[in-house]
Design a protein around this motif. Structure first.
Motif, PDB file in Angstrom:
ATOM      1  N   PRO A   1       0.843  -1.197   0.000  1.00  0.00           N
ATOM      2  CA  PRO A   1       0.000   0.000   0.000  1.00  0.00           C
ATOM      3  C   PRO A   1       0.879   1.248   0.000  1.00  0.00           C
ATOM      4  O   PRO A   1       1.990   1.239   0.533  1.00  0.00           O
ATOM      5  CB  PRO A   1      -0.776  -0.095   1.307  1.00  0.00           C
ATOM      6  N   VAL A   2       0.384   2.297  -0.591  1.00  0.00           N
ATOM      7  CA  VAL A   2       1.028   3.610  -0.562  1.00  0.00           C
ATOM      8  C   VAL A   2       0.021   4.583   0.040  1.00  0.00           C
ATOM      9  O   VAL A   2      -1.180   4.281   0.107  1.00  0.00           O
ATOM     10  CB  VAL A   2       1.478   4.058  -1.976  1.00  0.00           C
ATOM     11  N   PRO A   3       0.463   5.744   0.506  1.00  0.00           N
ATOM     12  CA  PRO A   3      -0.473   6.679   1.138  1.00  0.00           C
ATOM     13  C   PRO A   3      -1.722   6.975   0.295  1.00  0.00           C
ATOM     14  O   PRO A   3      -2.832   7.022   0.821  1.00  0.00           O
ATOM     15  CB  PRO A   3       0.369   7.930   1.363  1.00  0.00           C
ATOM     16  N   ALA A   4      -1.557   7.146  -1.015  1.00  0.00           N
ATOM     17  CA  ALA A   4      -2.703   7.476  -1.871  1.00  0.00           C
ATOM     18  C   ALA A   4      -3.716   6.336  -1.968  1.00  0.00           C
ATOM     19  O   ALA A   4      -4.887   6.581  -2.252  1.00  0.00           O
ATOM     20  CB  ALA A   4      -2.225   7.876  -3.266  1.00  0.00           C
ATOM     21  N   THR A   5      -3.293   5.097  -1.722  1.00  0.00           N
ATOM     22  CA  THR A   5      -4.242   3.982  -1.736  1.00  0.00           C
ATOM     23  C   THR A   5      -4.775   3.663  -0.340  1.00  0.00           C
ATOM     24  O   THR A   5      -5.770   2.964  -0.213  1.00  0.00           O
ATOM     25  CB  THR A   5      -3.620   2.694  -2.326  1.00  0.00           C
TER      26      THR A   5
ATOM     27  N   MET B   1      -4.997  12.665  -1.057  1.00  0.00           N
ATOM     28  CA  MET B   1      -3.695  12.270  -0.514  1.00  0.00           C
ATOM     29  C   MET B   1      -2.693  12.115  -1.648  1.00  0.00           C
ATOM     30  O   MET B   1      -3.023  11.597  -2.710  1.00  0.00           O
ATOM     31  CB  MET B   1      -3.823  10.946   0.247  1.00  0.00           C
ATOM     32  N   VAL B   2      -1.473  12.582  -1.412  1.00  0.00           N
ATOM     33  CA  VAL B   2      -0.394  12.442  -2.394  1.00  0.00           C
ATOM     34  C   VAL B   2       0.801  11.752  -1.747  1.00  0.00           C
ATOM     35  O   VAL B   2       1.154  12.040  -0.608  1.00  0.00           O
ATOM     36  CB  VAL B   2       0.028  13.803  -2.992  1.00  0.00           C
ATOM     37  N   ASP B   3       1.413  10.843  -2.493  1.00  0.00           N
ATOM     38  CA  ASP B   3       2.555  10.084  -1.979  1.00  0.00           C
ATOM     39  C   ASP B   3       3.816  10.930  -1.833  1.00  0.00           C
ATOM     40  O   ASP B   3       4.673  10.632  -1.004  1.00  0.00           O
ATOM     41  CB  ASP B   3       2.867   8.899  -2.905  1.00  0.00           C
ATOM     42  N   SER B   4       3.946  11.983  -2.639  1.00  0.00           N
ATOM     43  CA  SER B   4       5.192  12.757  -2.666  1.00  0.00           C
ATOM     44  C   SER B   4       5.473  13.504  -1.356  1.00  0.00           C
ATOM     45  O   SER B   4       6.602  13.929  -1.131  1.00  0.00           O
ATOM     46  CB  SER B   4       5.177  13.739  -3.841  1.00  0.00           C
ATOM     47  N   LEU B   5       4.490  13.640  -0.489  1.00  0.00           N
ATOM     48  CA  LEU B   5       4.717  14.294   0.808  1.00  0.00           C
ATOM     49  C   LEU B   5       5.407  13.368   1.806  1.00  0.00           C
ATOM     50  O   LEU B   5       5.900  13.815   2.828  1.00  0.00           O
ATOM     51  CB  LEU B   5       3.386  14.758   1.413  1.00  0.00           C
ATOM     52  N   TRP B   6       5.419  12.092   1.523  1.00  0.00           N
ATOM     53  CA  TRP B   6       5.905  11.069   2.441  1.00  0.00           C
ATOM     54  C   TRP B   6       7.292  10.578   2.049  1.00  0.00           C
ATOM     55  O   TRP B   6       7.661  10.585   0.881  1.00  0.00           O
ATOM     56  CB  TRP B   6       4.963   9.876   2.433  1.00  0.00           C
ATOM     57  N   THR B   7       8.027  10.081   3.031  1.00  0.00           N
ATOM     58  CA  THR B   7       9.305   9.404   2.809  1.00  0.00           C
ATOM     59  C   THR B   7       9.075   7.916   3.038  1.00  0.00           C
ATOM     60  O   THR B   7       8.447   7.530   4.020  1.00  0.00           O
ATOM     61  CB  THR B   7      10.372   9.907   3.796  1.00  0.00           C
ATOM     62  N   SER B   8       9.587   7.088   2.128  1.00  0.00           N
ATOM     63  CA  SER B   8       9.386   5.641   2.230  1.00  0.00           C
ATOM     64  C   SER B   8      10.697   4.957   2.594  1.00  0.00           C
ATOM     65  O   SER B   8      11.757   5.290   2.058  1.00  0.00           O
ATOM     66  CB  SER B   8       8.887   5.104   0.886  1.00  0.00           C
ATOM     67  N   GLU B   9      10.601   3.996   3.512  1.00  0.00           N
ATOM     68  CA  GLU B   9      11.755   3.173   3.893  1.00  0.00           C
ATOM     69  C   GLU B   9      11.360   1.712   3.791  1.00  0.00           C
ATOM     70  O   GLU B   9      10.336   1.306   4.336  1.00  0.00           O
ATOM     71  CB  GLU B   9      12.154   3.450   5.355  1.00  0.00           C
ATOM     72  N   LYS B  10      12.180   0.922   3.122  1.00  0.00           N
ATOM     73  CA  LYS B  10      11.938  -0.519   3.070  1.00  0.00           C
ATOM     74  C   LYS B  10      12.337  -1.153   4.394  1.00  0.00           C
ATOM     75  O   LYS B  10      13.416  -0.887   4.910  1.00  0.00           O
ATOM     76  CB  LYS B  10      12.738  -1.171   1.945  1.00  0.00           C
TER      77      LYS B  10
ATOM     78  N   TRP C   1      -8.071  11.390   2.471  1.00  0.00           N
ATOM     79  CA  TRP C   1      -7.623  12.728   2.852  1.00  0.00           C
ATOM     80  C   TRP C   1      -7.102  12.716   4.281  1.00  0.00           C
ATOM     81  O   TRP C   1      -7.294  11.751   5.013  1.00  0.00           O
ATOM     82  CB  TRP C   1      -8.718  13.779   2.683  1.00  0.00           C
ATOM     83  N   MET C   2      -6.451  13.823   4.639  1.00  0.00           N
ATOM     84  CA  MET C   2      -5.896  13.963   5.983  1.00  0.00           C
ATOM     85  C   MET C   2      -5.968  15.433   6.384  1.00  0.00           C
ATOM     86  O   MET C   2      -5.675  16.313   5.569  1.00  0.00           O
ATOM     87  CB  MET C   2      -4.446  13.489   5.982  1.00  0.00           C
ATOM     88  N   LYS C   3      -6.354  15.688   7.634  1.00  0.00           N
ATOM     89  CA  LYS C   3      -6.366  17.040   8.192  1.00  0.00           C
ATOM     90  C   LYS C   3      -5.487  17.047   9.435  1.00  0.00           C
ATOM     91  O   LYS C   3      -5.586  16.146  10.268  1.00  0.00           O
ATOM     92  CB  LYS C   3      -7.786  17.462   8.576  1.00  0.00           C
ATOM     93  N   ILE C   4      -4.643  18.061   9.538  1.00  0.00           N
ATOM     94  CA  ILE C   4      -3.755  18.197  10.678  1.00  0.00           C
ATOM     95  C   ILE C   4      -4.239  19.387  11.508  1.00  0.00           C
ATOM     96  O   ILE C   4      -4.418  20.491  10.981  1.00  0.00           O
ATOM     97  CB  ILE C   4      -2.297  18.397  10.230  1.00  0.00           C
ATOM     98  N   TYR C   5      -4.474  19.126  12.795  1.00  0.00           N
ATOM     99  CA  TYR C   5      -4.980  20.145  13.713  1.00  0.00           C
ATOM    100  C   TYR C   5      -3.960  20.444  14.794  1.00  0.00           C
ATOM    101  O   TYR C   5      -3.216  19.570  15.222  1.00  0.00           O
ATOM    102  CB  TYR C   5      -6.254  19.651  14.417  1.00  0.00           C
ATOM    103  N   GLU C   6      -3.996  21.688  15.255  1.00  0.00           N
ATOM    104  CA  GLU C   6      -3.222  22.085  16.430  1.00  0.00           C
ATOM    105  C   GLU C   6      -4.165  22.100  17.628  1.00  0.00           C
ATOM    106  O   GLU C   6      -5.281  22.607  17.552  1.00  0.00           O
ATOM    107  CB  GLU C   6      -2.638  23.479  16.238  1.00  0.00           C
ATOM    108  N   LYS C   7      -3.708  21.524  18.724  1.00  0.00           N
ATOM    109  CA  LYS C   7      -4.474  21.549  19.972  1.00  0.00           C
ATOM    110  C   LYS C   7      -4.141  22.870  20.656  1.00  0.00           C
ATOM    111  O   LYS C   7      -3.064  23.038  21.225  1.00  0.00           O
ATOM    112  CB  LYS C   7      -4.084  20.348  20.848  1.00  0.00           C
ATOM    113  N   VAL C   8      -5.072  23.840  20.587  1.00  0.00           N
ATOM    114  CA  VAL C   8      -4.828  25.168  21.151  1.00  0.00           C
ATOM    115  C   VAL C   8      -5.020  25.161  22.660  1.00  0.00           C
ATOM    116  O   VAL C   8      -4.181  25.649  23.411  1.00  0.00           O
ATOM    117  CB  VAL C   8      -5.749  26.220  20.485  1.00  0.00           C
TER     118      VAL C   8
END
Length: 140
Positions: free
Chosen positions: A84-88, A113-122, A92-99
């Motif tokens: 699996p990759v993030p796009a599959t 979602m786009v895979d290019s935002l992520w770093t992949s490690e085998k 979507w994803m939302k990032i919130y700050e806890k104020v």
């Protein structure tokens, strides 16, 4: 009495084997595994709201608080015949700050979602095996 015991033993053995092989009916090939991490490189307490892909039931989930300068594993996914990759895995994803205790602020949204935002490690040397996907925030 010995014949009865042999018959019962044979029936138990046969039923055990049938149960064992029935577990593999849905197996279609090698499975690929992905572990999703969020690396909070900010000075803020964050949390993620994300929607799984339809393949995973399309459920919306929330993480717990992700503290500053920490990385957490927040989701795992697996697929038959591929990794699996993030796009599959995510729609979507939302990032919130806890104020504070009653206020959350939307910091950013990734939709779709786009895979290019992520770093992949085998994790394994196999083509289809296990991978770690790391989303470092703020995005690099």
């Amino acid at each position: 009495m010995k014949t009865k015991t042999k018959i019962l033993t044979s029936l138990l053995l046969i039923s055990s084997l049938l149960m064992l092989f029935s577990c593999y009916d849905d197996f279609k090939g090698p499975a690929g595994y992905s572990n999703y991490y969020f690396d909070n490189q900010t000075s803020k307490e964050l949390f993620i709201e994300y929607k799984l892909s339809e393949r995973q039931d399309g459920e919306v989930r929330l993480t717990s608080i992700i503290y500053p300068d920490s990385m957490v594993l927040f989701h795992n996914d697996k697929m038959t015949e591929e990794n699996p990759v993030p796009a599959t895995s995510f729609q979507w994803m939302k990032i919130y700050e806890k104020v504070n205790d009653t206020t959350d602020a939307l910091v950013t949204e990734v939709n779709p979602m786009v895979d290019s935002l992520w770093t992949s490690e085998k994790v394994t040397d196999f083509e289809i095996g296990e991978r770690n996907w790391i989303l470092t925030f703020p995005f690099q």
